[in-house]
Enzyme design. Structure first.
Site, mmCIF file in Angstrom:
data_model
loop_
_atom_site.group_PDB
_atom_site.id
_atom_site.type_symbol
_atom_site.label_atom_id
_atom_site.label_comp_id
_atom_site.label_asym_id
_atom_site.label_seq_id
_atom_site.Cartn_x
_atom_site.Cartn_y
_atom_site.Cartn_z
ATOM 1 N N LYS A 157 -5.535 -45.423 6.150
ATOM 2 C CA LYS A 157 -4.678 -44.540 5.350
ATOM 3 C C LYS A 157 -3.228 -44.783 5.751
ATOM 4 C CE LYS A 157 -5.650 -40.206 3.960
ATOM 5 N NZ LYS A 157 -5.979 -40.129 2.531
HETATM 6 C C1 PLP Z 1 -7.175 -43.666 -1.642
HETATM 7 C C2 PLP Z 1 -8.184 -42.627 -1.249
HETATM 8 N N1 PLP Z 1 -9.481 -42.829 -1.546
HETATM 9 C C3 PLP Z 1 -10.423 -41.943 -1.222
HETATM 10 C C4 PLP Z 1 -10.115 -40.762 -0.568
HETATM 11 C C5 PLP Z 1 -11.198 -39.795 -0.193
HETATM 12 O O1 PLP Z 1 -11.390 -39.818 1.197
HETATM 13 P P1 PLP Z 1 -11.878 -38.532 1.990
HETATM 14 O O2 PLP Z 1 -13.132 -38.092 1.358
HETATM 15 O O3 PLP Z 1 -12.068 -39.025 3.380
HETATM 16 O O4 PLP Z 1 -10.799 -37.533 1.879
HETATM 17 C C6 PLP Z 1 -8.773 -40.494 -0.256
HETATM 18 C C7 PLP Z 1 -8.395 -39.270 0.449
HETATM 19 O O5 PLP Z 1 -8.247 -39.268 1.637
HETATM 20 C C8 PLP Z 1 -7.793 -41.451 -0.588
HETATM 21 O O6 PLP Z 1 -6.504 -41.239 -0.301
#
Ligand code: PLP
Length: 304
Positions: A157
């Protein structure tokens, strides 16, 4: 976003308005920060953070992936998060840790800039709106492709990566849709602007694999476990764009979006146009889980 009282800044709790950064911060100039999005839920036994340690492990991994020498361990970050919720007296919250390069030397090399670690927590309602969660949202396949493994680290991230998500989200909103779905650089389905994607066809649940360029979502993993536990077949596989249009159900998962049904893609109605039974099942299981109503998944809740 509803401001809270205090934000954790490099080890101290400061007033919300004082958690500022210098405009020449490396991360502000070049996107060199890593972050998390975490939710804490109100349960009958008190406030609980959902999969706290898994989020902090991903934060540390994101920092490592981008060569950011973060001092704190995932365990220490867990403790900061719990203390932040106590200090702000929040019953439910969205939590945003952010580790980033501040202002130091100028230029692309971040090494001479100090590393900062901030964490905020604040109340956040339904990210896609209550109507969207109940009835499903409208989406379009974006003309922007999801960042690729050859130019970024999609499984981390990194804040700079989100310019890609912003392009797709803005395009969808401008065209009158609620959300964007992105294909990857070879034209296979990847994910939404900040959420993972599932489809259901003839009773089988499908979701694109990590190789498609997704962030490996913690909610995605949760829904995978919950539905598998209920006896559904859940398959990670490449999905072609057309399989979105022919699916019986499509839904998105994420910490902010939780489990959000998709009722329309590119003007095509998905299934009956109402959230389907497996989508509803995933939503119900997820809300029971975060309300501490499923004993076998209590280990995913950290009580404040
Ligand atoms: C690009 C992206 N994909 C998917 C997700 C979903 O991830 P999570 O379920 O860990 O929040 C997020 C959010 O964090 C994201 O920013």
């Amino acid at each position: 976003m509803e401001p809270a009282n205090k934000i954790w800044v490099d080890g101290d709790f400061v007033d919300w308005d004082d958690a500022t950064v210098h405009f020449l911060s490396h991360s502000l100039q070049y996107g060199t920060g890593v972050f998390e999005g975490i939710r804490a839920y109100k349960t009958p036994e008190g406030t609980a953070v959902f999969r706290l340690h898994d989020h902090m492990v991903r934060l540390v991994a994101s920092a490592r992936a981008y060569g950011l020498a973060m001092k704190e361990t995932a365990e220490e970050m867990d403790e900061v998060c719990l203390e932040l919720l106590r200090v702000n007296d929040l019953e439910s919250a969205y939590i945003r840790p952010f580790v980033f390069y501040g202002a130091g030397a100028f230029g692309i090399n971040p090494k001479a800039s100090p590393i900062h670690n901030y964490m905020a927590a604040f109340y956040l309602g339904s990210y896609m709106g209550d109507h969207g969660v109940q009835n499903g949202i409208t989406t379009m396949v974006s003309s922007w492709r999801r960042i690729s493994h050859t130019s970024f680290i999609p499984t981390a991230k990194g804040s700079g990566q989100y310019l890609n998500s912003v392009l797709a989200k803005q395009e969808a909103l401008r065209a009158g849709y609620d959300e964007a779905l992105m294909l990857n650089d070879v034209g296979l389905v990847s994910e939404g602007s900040g959420m993972n994607l599932f489809t259901v066809s003839r009773g089988v649940v499908y979701t694109p694999p990590v190789s498609s360029g997704i962030l490996e979502g913690i909610t995605r993993d949760t829904v995978f476990e919950l539905l598998t536990g209920e006896g559904f077949e859940v398959v990670q596989t490449d999905l072609a764009r057309g399989s979105l249009y022919t699916a019986d159900e499509v839904f998105l998962t994420g910490t902010a979006a939780e489990v959000t049904p998709v009722r329309e893609i590119d003007g095509r109605i998905i299934g009956t146009g109402e959230p389907g039974p497996i989508t509803r099942k995933a939503q119900d299981l997820f809300s029971d889980l975060v309300a501490a109503k499923i004993p076998e998944y209590r280990h995913w809740l950290t009580f404040v």
